[in-house]
Design a protein around this motif. Sequence first.
Motif, PDB file in Angstrom:
ATOM      1  N   ASN A  69       0.839  -1.200   0.000  1.00 50.64           N
ATOM      2  CA  ASN A  69       0.000   0.000   0.000  1.00 50.64           C
ATOM      3  C   ASN A  69       0.872   1.247   0.000  1.00 50.64           C
ATOM      4  O   ASN A  69       1.124   1.838   1.040  1.00 50.64           O
ATOM      5  CB  ASN A  69      -0.932   0.017   1.211  1.00 50.64           C
ATOM      6  CG  ASN A  69      -1.839   1.226   1.231  1.00 50.64           C
ATOM      7  OD1 ASN A  69      -2.096   1.838   0.204  1.00 50.64           O
ATOM      8  ND2 ASN A  69      -2.317   1.584   2.417  1.00 50.64           N
ATOM      9  N   PHE A  70       1.356   1.634  -1.175  1.00 49.42           N
ATOM     10  CA  PHE A  70       2.105   2.894  -1.210  1.00 49.42           C
ATOM     11  C   PHE A  70       1.347   3.988  -1.936  1.00 49.42           C
ATOM     12  O   PHE A  70       1.920   4.986  -2.374  1.00 49.42           O
ATOM     13  CB  PHE A  70       3.520   2.741  -1.774  1.00 49.42           C
ATOM     14  CG  PHE A  70       3.673   2.061  -3.099  1.00 49.42           C
ATOM     15  CD1 PHE A  70       4.264   0.816  -3.171  1.00 49.42           C
ATOM     16  CD2 PHE A  70       3.269   2.675  -4.265  1.00 49.42           C
ATOM     17  CE1 PHE A  70       4.441   0.194  -4.395  1.00 49.42           C
ATOM     18  CE2 PHE A  70       3.449   2.063  -5.489  1.00 49.42           C
ATOM     19  CZ  PHE A  70       4.038   0.805  -5.562  1.00 49.42           C
ATOM     20  N   GLY A  71       0.043   3.842  -1.996  1.00 47.31           N
ATOM     21  CA  GLY A  71      -0.791   4.905  -2.527  1.00 47.31           C
ATOM     22  C   GLY A  71      -1.266   4.622  -3.935  1.00 47.31           C
ATOM     23  O   GLY A  71      -0.695   3.805  -4.659  1.00 47.31           O
ATOM     24  N   THR A  72      -2.313   5.332  -4.338  1.00 47.70           N
ATOM     25  CA  THR A  72      -2.896   5.140  -5.662  1.00 47.70           C
ATOM     26  C   THR A  72      -2.989   6.436  -6.455  1.00 47.70           C
ATOM     27  O   THR A  72      -3.546   6.460  -7.544  1.00 47.70           O
ATOM     28  CB  THR A  72      -4.311   4.539  -5.534  1.00 47.70           C
ATOM     29  OG1 THR A  72      -5.128   5.427  -4.754  1.00 47.70           O
ATOM     30  CG2 THR A  72      -4.263   3.172  -4.873  1.00 47.70           C
ATOM     31  N   PHE A  73      -2.434   7.508  -5.901  1.00 50.16           N
ATOM     32  CA  PHE A  73      -2.503   8.803  -6.576  1.00 50.16           C
ATOM     33  C   PHE A  73      -1.289   8.994  -7.484  1.00 50.16           C
ATOM     34  O   PHE A  73      -0.155   8.694  -7.085  1.00 50.16           O
ATOM     35  CB  PHE A  73      -2.543   9.945  -5.560  1.00 50.16           C
ATOM     36  CG  PHE A  73      -3.792   9.988  -4.739  1.00 50.16           C
ATOM     37  CD1 PHE A  73      -4.903  10.686  -5.192  1.00 50.16           C
ATOM     38  CD2 PHE A  73      -3.865   9.336  -3.521  1.00 50.16           C
ATOM     39  CE1 PHE A  73      -6.062  10.735  -4.434  1.00 50.16           C
ATOM     40  CE2 PHE A  73      -5.020   9.368  -2.756  1.00 50.16           C
ATOM     41  CZ  PHE A  73      -6.128  10.075  -3.207  1.00 50.16           C
ATOM     42  N   ARG A  74      -1.532   9.511  -8.681  1.00 53.73           N
ATOM     43  CA  ARG A  74      -0.395   9.887  -9.514  1.00 53.73           C
ATOM     44  C   ARG A  74       0.246  11.128  -8.902  1.00 53.73           C
ATOM     45  O   ARG A  74      -0.425  12.125  -8.610  1.00 53.73           O
ATOM     46  CB  ARG A  74      -0.834  10.130 -10.945  1.00 53.73           C
ATOM     47  CG  ARG A  74      -1.288   8.851 -11.647  1.00 53.73           C
ATOM     48  CD  ARG A  74      -1.377   9.030 -13.133  1.00 53.73           C
ATOM     49  NE  ARG A  74      -2.154  10.201 -13.488  1.00 53.73           N
ATOM     50  CZ  ARG A  74      -2.250  10.662 -14.725  1.00 53.73           C
ATOM     51  NH1 ARG A  74      -1.603  10.060 -15.699  1.00 53.73           N
ATOM     52  NH2 ARG A  74      -2.987  11.729 -14.987  1.00 53.73           N
ATOM     53  N   THR A  75       1.545  11.059  -8.712  1.00 56.40           N
ATOM     54  CA  THR A  75       2.251  12.094  -7.953  1.00 56.40           C
ATOM     55  C   THR A  75       2.117  13.469  -8.587  1.00 56.40           C
ATOM     56  O   THR A  75       1.921  14.470  -7.883  1.00 56.40           O
ATOM     57  CB  THR A  75       3.731  11.703  -7.806  1.00 56.40           C
ATOM     58  OG1 THR A  75       3.813  10.444  -7.134  1.00 56.40           O
ATOM     59  CG2 THR A  75       4.503  12.745  -7.021  1.00 56.40           C
ATOM     60  N   VAL A  76       2.232  13.555  -9.894  1.00 56.92           N
ATOM     61  CA  VAL A  76       2.125  14.861 -10.556  1.00 56.92           C
ATOM     62  C   VAL A  76       0.736  15.448 -10.337  1.00 56.92           C
ATOM     63  O   VAL A  76       0.593  16.648 -10.056  1.00 56.92           O
ATOM     64  CB  VAL A  76       2.458  14.735 -12.053  1.00 56.92           C
ATOM     65  CG1 VAL A  76       2.113  16.040 -12.798  1.00 56.92           C
ATOM     66  CG2 VAL A  76       3.940  14.414 -12.242  1.00 56.92           C
ATOM     67  N   ASP A  77      -0.310  14.636 -10.445  1.00 54.30           N
ATOM     68  CA  ASP A  77      -1.668  15.128 -10.198  1.00 54.30           C
ATOM     69  C   ASP A  77      -1.824  15.630  -8.763  1.00 54.30           C
ATOM     70  O   ASP A  77      -2.387  16.708  -8.517  1.00 54.30           O
ATOM     71  CB  ASP A  77      -2.686  14.016 -10.446  1.00 54.30           C
ATOM     72  CG  ASP A  77      -2.821  13.639 -11.909  1.00 54.30           C
ATOM     73  OD1 ASP A  77      -2.299  14.377 -12.765  1.00 54.30           O
ATOM     74  OD2 ASP A  77      -3.442  12.593 -12.196  1.00 54.30           O
TER      75      ASP A  77
END
Length: 457
Positions: A190-198
């Motif tokens: 679980n290291f996240g699901t968000f695109r970092t640039v967004d």
Amino acid sequence: MPSFIASPCSLGRAPALPVAASRAHAPTGVAGVALAAALALAGCASAPSPTPTPAAKPVAAATPPTASPTTAATPPQASPDTDHTTGFAQWLSTFSAQALEAGIRPATVRDVLGKAQWLPRVVELDRAQPEFTRTPWAYLDSAVSPQRIAQGQAQLAAHSTALQAAAARYGVPASVITAIWGMESNYGSNFGTFRTVDALATLAYEGRRRAWAQTELLAALRIIDQGDIAADRMIGSWAGAMGHTQFLPSVFLAYAVDADGDGHRDIWGSVPDVTASTAHFLARSGWKSGEPWGAEVQLPPTFDHARADPAVRQTTAQWESEGVRSIDGAPLPDLAGASIVTPAGARGPAFLVGNNFRTILRYNNSVNYALGVALLARQIDGGGPVATPWPRDIEPLSRAQLQTLQEALNRKGFAAGTPDGVMGPATRAGLRGYQRSLGTVADGYPTLELLQKLQAP
């Protein structure tokens, strides 16, 4: 240290892969025209020499450090409930021109930054505040659960080669690297699901922490420019922390390592790169090879709990002369600058901690977090749990109750800082002063009983 980034045309290699079309779209209207114009003007003209992104340290995602990047347009703070399509596109156009000036490739600005999306959920998470303060024992019950210990032991065995190589190279024990991996992403599950640039573009436009988010966004674009990761694989938390051990982009630029030799620093898919990068950060942050983080201790009955503070440092021998002893009768570790910490106040466990505990705090500036890493590493190595019982009968105060406590302390002349519902050094000092006035143990730990006394007429 972070690498200097060459101008777009001097590198002579293909641009980074564009983001997935299904999740982003090019700006249209005013923003699209302005971005196209900026790219056309940039062409292959000589860009100003960019400066390296300053080295930063991993911190609690909700409280990133302040930075001072190039200033972009500064719209008022944005509400997640409002339609920000036009405002976000206009901000994106302005910031795109600044990214070009900073040396980011035109192709990356067009295909990655130009397709960034406004994510209202990121703003909601950024502004969310937990109702109750989590107790140290509740935090550690989860952070150092039997399941996480067992998984850590399994990961240590499965990836022994990579972990031992990182340990040998940087002097950080494999169990400590594994523990941080477990704490940050549950061993990559679980290291996240968000695109970092967004996520970072949203935070930069939203405005509450604009300067910090702009700095990290530029760092993320530099990573893509360097070819370490494609934009659609740069995934992480809502606050921009990325990969297995949750590096911020600026931290990645400063400390990420290509340990597997494939030419990319990949903290998303390469365990050798993940473990070496994590160990490299700790080593550069002051980890002393061969020195333990500390030990659980027993304090003498006359101990002044106001001295249980990470800022109070002395040798182990000096603490021993005051009656501090190990909890199990074993010799205490020989530490030059040791402190006593009591996360649950006078009624809970006490720990003697040294330089390496403080180094873990550089990763996440929370005593509970550092203690979680230390205890998880110890038990992954086969050691035992905390011996002293936690005071589980003490109920946590809500943020509203903590703010009321701070206001009451201030009214009574015990300076607790600005009432914000967050327990910090000023509040702890004020509470200790109040406890001394009552003739009780001045451990600075907030309880409902103390709050009720403060509110009594």
